[in-house]
Structure formats: C-alpha cells, structure tokens
Design a protein around this motif. Structure first.
Motif, PDB file in Angstrom:
ATOM      1  N   PHE A  68      43.610  41.520  27.434  1.00  0.00           N
ATOM      2  CA  PHE A  68      44.297  40.471  28.187  1.00  0.00           C
ATOM      3  C   PHE A  68      45.741  40.320  27.724  1.00  0.00           C
ATOM      4  O   PHE A  68      46.653  40.157  28.549  1.00  0.00           O
ATOM      5  CB  PHE A  68      43.567  39.145  28.041  1.00  0.00           C
ATOM      6  N   ILE A  69      45.988  40.368  26.413  1.00  0.00           N
ATOM      7  CA  ILE A  69      47.346  40.248  25.886  1.00  0.00           C
ATOM      8  C   ILE A  69      48.201  41.415  26.376  1.00  0.00           C
ATOM      9  O   ILE A  69      49.386  41.254  26.684  1.00  0.00           O
ATOM     10  CB  ILE A  69      47.328  40.190  24.348  1.00  0.00           C
ATOM     11  N   THR A  70      47.587  42.597  26.473  1.00  0.00           N
ATOM     12  CA  THR A  70      48.293  43.757  27.026  1.00  0.00           C
ATOM     13  C   THR A  70      48.728  43.481  28.462  1.00  0.00           C
ATOM     14  O   THR A  70      49.872  43.735  28.837  1.00  0.00           O
ATOM     15  CB  THR A  70      47.384  45.006  26.980  1.00  0.00           C
ATOM     16  N   GLY A  71      47.822  42.941  29.263  1.00  0.00           N
ATOM     17  CA  GLY A  71      48.163  42.590  30.637  1.00  0.00           C
ATOM     18  C   GLY A  71      49.161  41.453  30.722  1.00  0.00           C
ATOM     19  O   GLY A  71      50.012  41.418  31.615  1.00  0.00           O
ATOM     20  N   LEU A  72      49.079  40.519  29.780  1.00  0.00           N
ATOM     21  CA  LEU A  72      50.003  39.386  29.752  1.00  0.00           C
ATOM     22  C   LEU A  72      51.447  39.852  29.577  1.00  0.00           C
ATOM     23  O   LEU A  72      52.371  39.278  30.156  1.00  0.00           O
ATOM     24  CB  LEU A  72      49.616  38.425  28.628  1.00  0.00           C
ATOM     25  N   GLY A  73      51.647  40.900  28.780  1.00  0.00           N
ATOM     26  CA  GLY A  73      52.986  41.452  28.610  1.00  0.00           C
ATOM     27  C   GLY A  73      53.553  41.951  29.928  1.00  0.00           C
ATOM     28  O   GLY A  73      54.721  41.701  30.262  1.00  0.00           O
ATOM     29  N   ALA A  74      52.710  42.647  30.694  1.00  0.00           N
ATOM     30  CA  ALA A  74      53.147  43.138  32.010  1.00  0.00           C
ATOM     31  C   ALA A  74      53.403  41.980  32.964  1.00  0.00           C
ATOM     32  O   ALA A  74      54.370  41.999  33.738  1.00  0.00           O
ATOM     33  CB  ALA A  74      52.089  44.082  32.581  1.00  0.00           C
ATOM     34  N   ALA A  75      52.548  40.956  32.928  1.00  0.00           N
ATOM     35  CA  ALA A  75      52.720  39.798  33.805  1.00  0.00           C
ATOM     36  C   ALA A  75      54.018  39.053  33.489  1.00  0.00           C
ATOM     37  O   ALA A  75      54.696  38.548  34.394  1.00  0.00           O
ATOM     38  CB  ALA A  75      51.523  38.852  33.669  1.00  0.00           C
ATOM     39  N   SER A  76      54.377  38.989  32.214  1.00  0.00           N
ATOM     40  CA  SER A  76      55.622  38.321  31.817  1.00  0.00           C
ATOM     41  C   SER A  76      56.830  39.063  32.369  1.00  0.00           C
ATOM     42  O   SER A  76      57.805  38.448  32.832  1.00  0.00           O
ATOM     43  CB  SER A  76      55.710  38.239  30.287  1.00  0.00           C
ATOM     44  N   ALA A  77      56.775  40.393  32.331  1.00  0.00           N
ATOM     45  CA  ALA A  77      57.871  41.191  32.895  1.00  0.00           C
ATOM     46  C   ALA A  77      57.919  41.020  34.411  1.00  0.00           C
ATOM     47  O   ALA A  77      59.004  40.945  35.007  1.00  0.00           O
ATOM     48  CB  ALA A  77      57.686  42.659  32.520  1.00  0.00           C
ATOM     49  N   ASP A  78      56.747  40.958  35.044  1.00  0.00           N
ATOM     50  CA  ASP A  78      56.701  40.716  36.492  1.00  0.00           C
ATOM     51  C   ASP A  78      57.332  39.371  36.839  1.00  0.00           C
ATOM     52  O   ASP A  78      57.993  39.236  37.876  1.00  0.00           O
ATOM     53  CB  ASP A  78      55.250  40.737  36.994  1.00  0.00           C
ATOM     54  N   LEU A  79      57.132  38.388  35.983  1.00  0.00           N
ATOM     55  CA  LEU A  79      57.727  37.070  36.209  1.00  0.00           C
ATOM     56  C   LEU A  79      59.254  37.160  36.206  1.00  0.00           C
ATOM     57  O   LEU A  79      59.925  36.580  37.067  1.00  0.00           O
ATOM     58  CB  LEU A  79      57.256  36.086  35.139  1.00  0.00           C
ATOM     59  N   ILE A  80      59.798  37.886  35.249  1.00  0.00           N
ATOM     60  CA  ILE A  80      61.256  38.048  35.171  1.00  0.00           C
ATOM     61  C   ILE A  80      61.782  38.759  36.409  1.00  0.00           C
ATOM     62  O   ILE A  80      62.763  38.327  37.031  1.00  0.00           O
ATOM     63  CB  ILE A  80      61.644  38.824  33.900  1.00  0.00           C
ATOM     64  N   TYR A  81      61.120  39.846  36.796  1.00  0.00           N
ATOM     65  CA  TYR A  81      61.554  40.567  37.985  1.00  0.00           C
ATOM     66  C   TYR A  81      61.327  39.731  39.243  1.00  0.00           C
ATOM     67  O   TYR A  81      62.079  39.842  40.218  1.00  0.00           O
ATOM     68  CB  TYR A  81      60.808  41.901  38.100  1.00  0.00           C
ATOM     69  N   GLY A  82      60.285  38.898  39.233  1.00  0.00           N
ATOM     70  CA  GLY A  82      60.053  38.026  40.370  1.00  0.00           C
ATOM     71  C   GLY A  82      61.174  37.011  40.537  1.00  0.00           C
ATOM     72  O   GLY A  82      61.616  36.725  41.652  1.00  0.00           O
ATOM     73  N   ILE A  83      61.656  36.459  39.416  1.00  0.00           N
ATOM     74  CA  ILE A  83      62.774  35.513  39.458  1.00  0.00           C
ATOM     75  C   ILE A  83      64.026  36.199  40.007  1.00  0.00           C
ATOM     76  O   ILE A  83      64.724  35.667  40.876  1.00  0.00           O
ATOM     77  CB  ILE A  83      63.049  34.937  38.058  1.00  0.00           C
TER      78      ILE A  83
END
Length: 209
Positions: free
Chosen positions: A38-53
C-alpha cells in the motif's frame, strides 16, 4: 459531488493500467505484506496528485519544461526501474515476519513517488480528461478554490482506491500460495520491471532520433 465522482473516476482510470509501478506494488506486497504494498502505491498516488493539480490548473510553463526534459526524465526513470527490477528478481523473498521487517516503507514510498514523477506524459492524460469536466477548457481560469480542492482530492482518492484494490488482491494471493511460488512470481515481476526500464530508455532515445 459530481466533480468528486468524476475526478475519482479519472484518478482510478489513470492509475489502473498495470505497468512497472503496478508490478512493483505486487512484488512488494508478496515480499513484504499489505502495508508495504500500500505504501508503494501511496507514493504513486501522491505523484498523481501533484500532476493532477498541474493538470487542472493547466500550467503551460511547467508543461513546456516537462516536455523538453522528457528524454532525461525517461532515461533516469528507466535506470531506476532496471535497478529495482533486478533487485526484486534476485532478492530472496519470503512471506514471513523477518522478510517484512527488512523492507523500508520510506524507500518504498519515495521510489514510486519519483518514478511516477519521472513520467511527464501522465500530466497530459490529466489535462485531456480535465478539459472535459473543468470550466474554462481545463486552463483553471474559472475554477473556484473549492472545486479545485474537490477535483484534486478526487484524483488522489481514486488513485488510492486502485492501489488498495491491487494490494489487497496481491495480499490475498500471498496467503494462498507457498514461499516457492511467491519467489517465482517475485522473480518474474522483477524481470518484467527491468524490461519496462529498458523499453522506457530505448523508446525515449528512438523518439529523439
């Protein structure tokens, strides 16, 4: 609620294709347990958040900069994928308590965070889909602060939903098979990740020729 539902769908769909990050999440779940996956996926989700912004605001300058840096970002990301892939392939994984303790959650998070950021093409996917739901053609000029927050939160939650689903499925698989099969799957996943890295570098170089 409509913006939240739409942006969650966008976040889920962009995260869902199983590429090198997905394989890395699966491999780490098998080797280190649900939390590490899950933490591995969380890292990708955090980057997606930045690109989403960036996507919802339509930062032309940032997009231009990322476009000109695509080659070097792809090469750097490819090298990291090759390293992580071979490391996963040669690791003596075991679905045991000792094996779970040997993995660093921070390293797992940071590796996928920067790997996802190293793929600037993700931002163009966000811009394309946001243009269909964001007022002002997706350039951020007519988006209120509340709507902006809701859209970005939705992207993050949608991405998180995918990683929870993938991690949970991998964790369930790990509880049903023995260590020898886990090692075989982990080896194949590692080799696939390394091959993704080789493809990323080769494709980036070919496109510049």
């Amino acid at each position: 609620m409509l913006y939240l539902a739409q942006s969650m769908t966008i976040g889920f769909m962009i995260a869902a294709p199983v590429g090198p990050i997905g394989l890395l999440c699966i491999q780490r779940t098998l080797a280190g347990g649900w939390k590490l996956g899950f933490i591995t996926g969380l890292g990708a989700a955090s980057a997606d958040l930045i690109y989403g912004i960036l996507g919802v605001l339509g930062f032309a300058t940032v997009i231009s900069l990322l476009t000109t840096s695509t080659l070097w970002l792809s090469i750097a990301g490819g090298i990291v994928l090759i390293y992580l892939g071979f490391s996963a392939a040669k690791s003596n994984v075991s679905y045991s308590t000792d094996s779970k303790k040997s993995h660093s959650p921070l390293k797992a998070y940071m590796s996928t965070f920067f790997l996802t950021l190293s793929n600037p093409m993700t931002i163009f996917a966000f811009i394309a889909v946001f243009s269909a739901i964001a007022p002002g053609g997706g350039d951020g000029t007519e988006i209120g602060l509340l709507r902006l927050i809701i859209i970005c939160l939705g992207v993050f939650l949608g991405s998180i939903a995918w990683w929870i689903a993938l991690t949970s499925a991998s964790y369930y698989l790990a509880t049903k098979i023995d260590d020898s099969k886990i090692k075989a799957i982990s080896f194949l996943a590692g080799i696939s990740i390394a091959l993704f890295g080789c493809y990323t570098i080769a494709n980036a170089i070919i496109k510049t020729l």
